[in-house]
Design a protein around this motif. Structure first.
Motif, PDB file in Angstrom:
ATOM      1  N   MET A 154       0.808  -1.211   0.000  1.00  0.00           N
ATOM      2  CA  MET A 154       0.000   0.000   0.000  1.00  0.00           C
ATOM      3  C   MET A 154       0.846   1.269   0.000  1.00  0.00           C
ATOM      4  N   ASN A 155       1.982   1.255   0.694  1.00  0.00           N
ATOM      5  CA  ASN A 155       2.797   2.458   0.795  1.00  0.00           C
ATOM      6  C   ASN A 155       3.790   2.622  -0.349  1.00  0.00           C
ATOM      7  N   ARG A 156       4.572   1.589  -0.652  1.00  0.00           N
ATOM      8  CA  ARG A 156       5.585   1.694  -1.697  1.00  0.00           C
ATOM      9  C   ARG A 156       4.963   1.632  -3.089  1.00  0.00           C
ATOM     10  N   VAL A 157       4.255   0.550  -3.370  1.00  0.00           N
ATOM     11  CA  VAL A 157       3.651   0.378  -4.688  1.00  0.00           C
ATOM     12  C   VAL A 157       2.489   1.354  -4.860  1.00  0.00           C
ATOM     13  N   GLY A 158       1.812   1.662  -3.762  1.00  0.00           N
ATOM     14  CA  GLY A 158       0.689   2.601  -3.813  1.00  0.00           C
ATOM     15  C   GLY A 158       1.107   3.983  -4.285  1.00  0.00           C
ATOM     16  N   ARG A 159       2.328   4.403  -3.976  1.00  0.00           N
ATOM     17  CA  ARG A 159       2.807   5.706  -4.441  1.00  0.00           C
ATOM     18  C   ARG A 159       2.905   5.722  -5.961  1.00  0.00           C
ATOM     19  N   PHE A 160       3.387   4.620  -6.514  1.00  0.00           N
ATOM     20  CA  PHE A 160       3.541   4.523  -7.972  1.00  0.00           C
ATOM     21  C   PHE A 160       2.187   4.535  -8.661  1.00  0.00           C
ATOM     22  N   THR A 161       1.238   3.734  -8.163  1.00  0.00           N
ATOM     23  CA  THR A 161      -0.078   3.674  -8.800  1.00  0.00           C
ATOM     24  C   THR A 161      -0.846   4.979  -8.608  1.00  0.00           C
ATOM     25  N   ALA A 162      -0.674   5.634  -7.449  1.00  0.00           N
ATOM     26  CA  ALA A 162      -1.340   6.914  -7.218  1.00  0.00           C
ATOM     27  C   ALA A 162      -0.816   7.976  -8.173  1.00  0.00           C
ATOM     28  N   LEU A 163       0.488   7.915  -8.465  1.00  0.00           N
ATOM     29  CA  LEU A 163       1.081   8.875  -9.395  1.00  0.00           C
ATOM     30  C   LEU A 163       0.514   8.675 -10.798  1.00  0.00           C
ATOM     31  N   LEU A 164       0.423   7.426 -11.229  1.00  0.00           N
ATOM     32  CA  LEU A 164      -0.141   7.146 -12.548  1.00  0.00           C
ATOM     33  C   LEU A 164      -1.596   7.598 -12.623  1.00  0.00           C
ATOM     34  N   THR A 165      -2.331   7.372 -11.546  1.00  0.00           N
ATOM     35  CA  THR A 165      -3.739   7.736 -11.525  1.00  0.00           C
ATOM     36  C   THR A 165      -3.934   9.251 -11.568  1.00  0.00           C
ATOM     37  N   SER A 166      -2.997   9.994 -10.995  1.00  0.00           N
ATOM     38  CA  SER A 166      -3.145  11.450 -10.914  1.00  0.00           C
ATOM     39  C   SER A 166      -2.797  12.163 -12.213  1.00  0.00           C
ATOM     40  N   ILE A 167      -2.190  11.487 -13.178  1.00  0.00           N
ATOM     41  CA  ILE A 167      -1.786  12.140 -14.429  1.00  0.00           C
ATOM     42  C   ILE A 167      -2.949  12.809 -15.154  1.00  0.00           C
ATOM     43  N   PRO A 168      -4.137  12.190 -15.247  1.00  0.00           N
ATOM     44  CA  PRO A 168      -5.257  12.888 -15.899  1.00  0.00           C
ATOM     45  C   PRO A 168      -5.598  14.216 -15.234  1.00  0.00           C
ATOM     46  N   LYS A 207      -6.288 -10.560 -22.534  1.00  0.00           N
ATOM     47  CA  LYS A 207      -6.179  -9.289 -23.257  1.00  0.00           C
ATOM     48  C   LYS A 207      -5.675  -8.182 -22.336  1.00  0.00           C
ATOM     49  N   LEU A 208      -6.116  -8.208 -21.087  1.00  0.00           N
ATOM     50  CA  LEU A 208      -5.714  -7.179 -20.138  1.00  0.00           C
ATOM     51  C   LEU A 208      -4.221  -7.252 -19.801  1.00  0.00           C
ATOM     52  N   THR A 209      -3.640  -8.442 -19.903  1.00  0.00           N
ATOM     53  CA  THR A 209      -2.223  -8.610 -19.552  1.00  0.00           C
ATOM     54  C   THR A 209      -1.322  -8.774 -20.773  1.00  0.00           C
ATOM     55  N   GLU A 210      -1.832  -8.425 -21.939  1.00  0.00           N
ATOM     56  CA  GLU A 210      -1.072  -8.585 -23.177  1.00  0.00           C
ATOM     57  C   GLU A 210       0.246  -7.805 -23.159  1.00  0.00           C
ATOM     58  N   GLU A 211       0.221  -6.585 -22.628  1.00  0.00           N
ATOM     59  CA  GLU A 211       1.423  -5.751 -22.566  1.00  0.00           C
ATOM     60  C   GLU A 211       2.504  -6.419 -21.717  1.00  0.00           C
ATOM     61  N   LEU A 212       2.103  -7.039 -20.623  1.00  0.00           N
ATOM     62  CA  LEU A 212       3.064  -7.701 -19.744  1.00  0.00           C
ATOM     63  C   LEU A 212       3.739  -8.873 -20.443  1.00  0.00           C
ATOM     64  N   ARG A 213       2.953  -9.677 -21.139  1.00  0.00           N
ATOM     65  CA  ARG A 213       3.520 -10.832 -21.834  1.00  0.00           C
ATOM     66  C   ARG A 213       4.500 -10.405 -22.920  1.00  0.00           C
ATOM     67  N   GLU A 214       4.140  -9.351 -23.664  1.00  0.00           N
ATOM     68  CA  GLU A 214       5.027  -8.871 -24.716  1.00  0.00           C
ATOM     69  C   GLU A 214       6.333  -8.344 -24.124  1.00  0.00           C
ATOM     70  N   SER A 215       6.240  -7.674 -22.992  1.00  0.00           N
ATOM     71  CA  SER A 215       7.430  -7.147 -22.325  1.00  0.00           C
ATOM     72  C   SER A 215       8.328  -8.273 -21.832  1.00  0.00           C
ATOM     73  N   GLY A 241       2.675   0.238 -16.471  1.00  0.00           N
ATOM     74  CA  GLY A 241       1.823   1.411 -16.594  1.00  0.00           C
ATOM     75  C   GLY A 241       0.726   1.213 -17.622  1.00  0.00           C
ATOM     76  N   ARG A 242       1.088   0.648 -18.771  1.00  0.00           N
ATOM     77  CA  ARG A 242       0.093   0.406 -19.815  1.00  0.00           C
ATOM     78  C   ARG A 242      -0.934  -0.632 -19.375  1.00  0.00           C
ATOM     79  N   THR A 243      -0.471  -1.617 -18.609  1.00  0.00           N
ATOM     80  CA  THR A 243      -1.395  -2.634 -18.116  1.00  0.00           C
ATOM     81  C   THR A 243      -2.394  -2.028 -17.143  1.00  0.00           C
ATOM     82  N   LEU A 244      -1.933  -1.077 -16.327  1.00  0.00           N
ATOM     83  CA  LEU A 244      -2.847  -0.406 -15.406  1.00  0.00           C
ATOM     84  C   LEU A 244      -3.935   0.335 -16.180  1.00  0.00           C
ATOM     85  N   TRP A 245      -3.558   0.969 -17.295  1.00  0.00           N
ATOM     86  CA  TRP A 245      -4.553   1.637 -18.133  1.00  0.00           C
ATOM     87  C   TRP A 245      -5.553   0.628 -18.697  1.00  0.00           C
ATOM     88  N   ARG A 246      -5.054  -0.526 -19.114  1.00  0.00           N
ATOM     89  CA  ARG A 246      -5.958  -1.566 -19.635  1.00  0.00           C
ATOM     90  C   ARG A 246      -6.910  -2.049 -18.545  1.00  0.00           C
TER      91      ARG A 246
END
Length: 265
Positions: A83-97, A173-181, A194-199
């Protein structure tokens, strides 16, 4: 006023979402993604004492998934790390809009990304409580984010309309970006995550009306989020505040529903 969203609709959206969250989170939790344990074991075999051994010990004491220090942490502490470490990263991605101010806030993008981030982290901490089945994770997300008490059999897909093949296909389909990476780089990159979070967020748009119920910031955070450019800061603070509420609700729910032998103390 929009149509009422049924529990069955919520489950139909959340089950592939939960299945898509699994591969990325399980790889972090159960493997040695940073290679720290493997390198430490090799180097310690060469040296028994001295500065090098001390440095290696310092590396393996870092509290990240896959290290010895992580294995020694309590389930509660590991959940807090997510929640604290990974949550900072996901919160940052969410705040971009939020860079778009009020215009972005009128679109479902913010809530979709925010709910995806919160749902992803809920799946992560559920694993630390020993909750690994899709149905229970669906019930956890529905209760924590939308305050819905979903019937266990419905959440488990035990109904006539459940299509296992279609659900698996949607999750893939939702995890396609991860598999390609992973094929290209041998691992899931930050860009792919990041792209997977958008999916994942787009996958939740089928229950847009419910997404507005998720925990988020107070009136100050929302007012700041309405402003162009600085709105991102307000949205970030709001997402972090929402995650604290999510963590509190999740801990209470999981303490009651997690397997007794694995529930963190």
């Amino acid at each position: 006023m929009g149509e009422t969203i049924s529990d069955r609709q919520v489950v139909a959206v959340l089950r592939p979402f939960v299945r898509a969250c699994g591969p990325m989170l399980d790889a972090l939790r159960e493997s040695d993604p940073f290679g720290l344990q493997a390198r430490a074991a090799e180097d310690l075999a060469e040296v028994e004492s001295g500065l090098k051994a001390k440095l290696i010990h310092g590396v393996t004491s870092v509290k990240v998934p896959g290290t010895a220090a992580w294995a020694r942490m309590t389930g509660y502490d590991r959940s807090s790390w997510w929640m604290n470490r990974v949550g900072r990263f996901t919160a940052l991605l969410t705040s971009i809009p939020g860079l778009g101010g009020a215009l972005a806030d009128r679109l479902p993008v913010q809530d979709a990304l925010g709910a995806a981030s919160q749902g992803l982290l809920l799946c992560a901490i559920a694993g630390e409580y020993g909750v690994t089945d899709v149905g229970t994770r669906v019930r956890l997300i529905a209760w924590v984010l939308f305050e819905r008490a979903i019937d266990p059999d419905l959440a488990a897909g035990k109904h006539a309309e459940h299509d296992e093949a279609a659900e698996a296909d949607e999750a893939a389909k939702l995890t396609e970006e991860l598999r390609e990476s992973e094929k290209k780089h041998g691992k899931a990159t930050v860009k792919a995550a990041g792209r997977t979070l958008w999916r994942l967020g787009r996958g939740l748009l089928g229950i847009t009306g419910e997404l507005e119920k998720r925990p988020r910031g107070n009136l100050f955070h929302r007012a700041l989020g309405m402003l162009p450019v600085v709105g991102a800061a307000g949205d970030y603070l709001g997402e972090r505040s929402g995650l604290r509420v999510v963590w509190k609700r999740a801990h209470g729910w999981l303490t009651e529903h997690a397997p007794p032998a694995t529930a963190p103390r």
